[in-house]
Design an enzyme around this catalytic site. Structure first.
Site, PDB file in Angstrom:
ATOM      1  N   ASN A 195      45.283  38.817  42.183  1.00  6.79           N
ATOM      2  CA  ASN A 195      46.451  37.944  42.067  1.00  6.79           C
ATOM      3  C   ASN A 195      47.686  38.829  41.889  1.00  6.79           C
ATOM      4  O   ASN A 195      47.579  40.054  41.734  1.00  6.79           O
ATOM      5  CB  ASN A 195      46.293  36.923  40.934  1.00  6.79           C
ATOM      6  CG  ASN A 195      46.144  37.563  39.561  1.00  6.79           C
ATOM      7  OD1 ASN A 195      46.794  38.560  39.243  1.00  6.79           O
ATOM      8  ND2 ASN A 195      45.264  37.001  38.739  1.00  6.79           N
ATOM      9  N   LEU A 196      48.847  38.247  41.928  1.00  2.00           N
ATOM     10  CA  LEU A 196      50.081  39.029  41.910  1.00  2.00           C
ATOM     11  C   LEU A 196      50.201  39.852  40.635  1.00  2.00           C
ATOM     12  O   LEU A 196      50.609  41.024  40.675  1.00  2.00           O
ATOM     13  CB  LEU A 196      51.289  38.097  42.053  1.00  2.00           C
ATOM     14  CG  LEU A 196      52.666  38.781  42.086  1.00  2.00           C
ATOM     15  CD1 LEU A 196      52.759  39.770  43.243  1.00  2.00           C
ATOM     16  CD2 LEU A 196      53.763  37.728  42.179  1.00  2.00           C
ATOM     17  N   HIS A 197      49.838  39.269  39.498  1.00  6.95           N
ATOM     18  CA  HIS A 197      49.920  39.997  38.230  1.00  6.95           C
ATOM     19  C   HIS A 197      49.003  41.215  38.253  1.00  6.95           C
ATOM     20  O   HIS A 197      49.407  42.314  37.839  1.00  6.95           O
ATOM     21  CB  HIS A 197      49.543  39.069  37.075  1.00  6.95           C
ATOM     22  CG  HIS A 197      49.472  39.748  35.745  1.00  6.95           C
ATOM     23  ND1 HIS A 197      50.588  40.246  35.107  1.00  6.95           N
ATOM     24  CD2 HIS A 197      48.404  40.032  34.945  1.00  6.95           C
ATOM     25  CE1 HIS A 197      50.222  40.806  33.964  1.00  6.95           C
ATOM     26  NE2 HIS A 197      48.899  40.688  33.849  1.00  6.95           N
ATOM     27  N   GLU A 198      47.778  41.040  38.731  1.00  5.29           N
ATOM     28  CA  GLU A 198      46.826  42.155  38.808  1.00  5.29           C
ATOM     29  C   GLU A 198      47.323  43.234  39.760  1.00  5.29           C
ATOM     30  O   GLU A 198      47.191  44.436  39.479  1.00  5.29           O
ATOM     31  CB  GLU A 198      45.458  41.632  39.263  1.00  5.29           C
ATOM     32  CG  GLU A 198      44.785  40.727  38.246  1.00  5.29           C
ATOM     33  CD  GLU A 198      43.667  39.892  38.842  1.00  5.29           C
ATOM     34  OE1 GLU A 198      42.931  39.270  38.062  1.00  5.29           O
ATOM     35  OE2 GLU A 198      43.543  39.855  40.093  1.00  5.29           O
ATOM     36  N   ASP A 264      37.923  32.512  41.524  1.00  5.54           N
ATOM     37  CA  ASP A 264      36.521  32.398  41.938  1.00  5.54           C
ATOM     38  C   ASP A 264      36.398  31.516  43.169  1.00  5.54           C
ATOM     39  O   ASP A 264      35.637  31.814  44.099  1.00  5.54           O
ATOM     40  CB  ASP A 264      35.679  31.797  40.807  1.00  5.54           C
ATOM     41  CG  ASP A 264      35.657  32.671  39.559  1.00  5.54           C
ATOM     42  OD1 ASP A 264      35.922  33.884  39.678  1.00  5.54           O
ATOM     43  OD2 ASP A 264      35.386  32.134  38.471  1.00  5.54           O
TER      44      ASP A 264
END
Length: 478
Positions: A195-198, A264
């Site tokens: 995701n963008l944060h990761e 998921d």
């Protein structure tokens, strides 16, 4: 992009990663504790759901894929519960049992559909646990279409490179949902889905769209990936591939209720579609639709094949309206699975009048879905003679599809709809006009499988023929 429902039942997917047990305690909360400024929750319901890599496997199974799940659990009650929950599914499991670490468990306390507290019970698995899990993978690779590494950084996947290289030696694509900040361990994977944060935790803050794309392409080059899919919440998701323009798909969720487990669902739907033979862009689009469904549900959840098929129908514009026979059969199979009754009627519907509208509204009230079959132009001419129809088939169907009471409209070329009735097998066959039940075309067919036949009167004493005759008569005197 033209999407179709993948043949998920042909897809064979192996999921390896951090399995966990998601526990939910539900109850009412109406007062503050006198001991501390916290709400008091009177627990009335408890629920256990497989989470993490197990939730990925559940999402794949819900879509109809053939799924094998490998992970690490502890020698404890939570591990036993997790296995029991998975035994009721079609998922093949092969778990390594850690002698020293507990099953990863996340306990959430929920009141009035709001999560008040989450408690995690976990201790990172050892290198020995991870190696024991990796040793089990080789025996499960034969015939696998896609390998998923579901990495929640809990210790089950400490040697991702060994698994990636094993899969590559079998020409199996490897898709990774990464939670570790060390992306070098995913080198030569087929696709990563952060995701963008990761993603920004690894590459730094992206202040613009151009910077995000540049850093994504740098990551692809340095890690020798085939592609990178960045999920961006309310901003949708972006697929980046070497030699291709980026593909951006907007978020499809109508209402975001809970994002738990959305990642998921994305990797499951994406992998299942790829394993079923869809292209990567098509698979990403399907995963985007699945994500839009699952965030509308509370807690760790899955998307069923009928739900996804309806989302694809909506995307293509035939969840209702004018459809082909093949599309209608798929749609009816799904509504039947939900226990809905199908009403069927037919006619020429050359000039739609108030009688038709009222009749169709009454027909719709007899069940949950209304199918209207319309005679083709050639069929109308054979039945009504030269000069008919006044309106062509596409125009007649378009008008019918615009009526609120009508779910699906389909054309047929025969003089009667008997073949169509026999194929669709509606629960209720409806005809309007001065007929006896035994005079309704298709009635014997419907009765053979226990269906019903209903005769309704047209409203306002209208008929298309009388309207056409009136127009022609007025034309003679003008």
């Amino acid at each position: 992009m033209q999407l179709s429902m993948p043949y998920f039942e042909q897809a064979k997917v192996l999921v390896v990663g951090d399995v966990m047990l998601d526990r939910y305690w539900h109850g009412a909360s109406s007062r503050i504790s006198p001991e501390a400024p916290v709400p008091v929750v009177n627990i009335s319901q408890t629920e256990d759901r497989p989470g993490g890599a197990a939730n990925v496997a559940l999402n794949l199974a819900a879509l109809g894929c053939q799924v094998t799940l490998l992970g690490v659990i502890g020698l404890d009650e939570a591990g036993m519960v997790l296995e029991q929950r998975l035994q009721s599914t079609a998922i093949v499991t092969d778990f390594h049992r850690s002698l020293s670490k507990p099953t990863i468990t996340k306990l959430r306390v929920i009141s009035r559909h709001q999560q008040l507290l989450r408690m995690d019970f976990e201790d990172r698995y050892t290198w020995e646990d991870s190696c024991a899990l990796a040793a089990r993978v080789e025996s499960h690779l034969d015939g696998v279409d896609v390998l998923i590494l579901s990495d929640y950084a809990k210790g089950s996947l400490q040697d991702c490179q060994a698994l990636i290289q094993k899969a590559r030696s079998h020409n199996i694509p490897v898709l990774v949902d990464p939670k570790s900040s060390n992306y070098q361990r995913y080198q030569q994977a087929t696709l990563l889905t952060p995701n963008l944060h990761e993603f920004e935790q690894v590459v730094g803050n992206c202040r613009s769209e151009r910077e995000l794309l540049d850093k994504a392409r740098e990551m692809i080059d340095s890690l020798q990936l085939n592609a990178l899919l960045i999920t961006r919440g309310e901003q949708g998701m972006t697929l980046i591939r070497p030699g291709h323009s980026e593909l951006h798909l907007p978020a499809r969720a109508r209402e975001v209720f809970d994002v738990t487990g959305a990642g998921d669902t994305v990797i499951a739907a994406l992998s299942g579609a790829l394993a079923a033979g869809e292209t990567l862009p098509e698979s990403v689009a399907i995963a985007n639709l699945a994500a839009g469904i699952v965030v509308g549900k509370l807690g760790t959840a899955t998307v069923s094949a009928p739900e996804l098929r309806w989302a694809i129908y909506a995307e293509q514009g035939f969840e209702c309206g004018v459809v082909t026979e093949e599309q209608l059969l798929l749609a009816l199979a799904d509504v039947r699975a939900n226990g809905e009754k199908i009403v069927f009627t037919n006619g020429c519907f050359d000039i739609i009048h108030a009688g038709h509208v009222g009749y169709l509204e009454e027909a719709r009230k007899l069940g949950h879905r209304l199918v209207v079959a319309v005679n083709s132009d050639a069929s109308v001419k054979r039945l009504k003679g030269d000069g008919r129809p006044i309106n062509t088939l596409d125009r007649r169907m378009a008008v019918l599809a615009g009526l609120e009471a009508v779910d699906w409209v389909i054309g047929f070329d025969e003089d009667t709809p008997e073949r169509l009735i026999d194929t669709l097998k509606p629960d209720i066959l409806v005809k309007g006009g001065d007929y006896r039940e035994d005079q309704v075309v298709g009635a014997p067919i419907v009765k053979t499988y226990g269906g019903q036949v209903k005769v309704l009167s047209f409203f306002d004493n209208c008929s298309t023929t009388s309207i056409v005759n009136k127009i022609r008569k007025n034309a003679l005197f003008n």
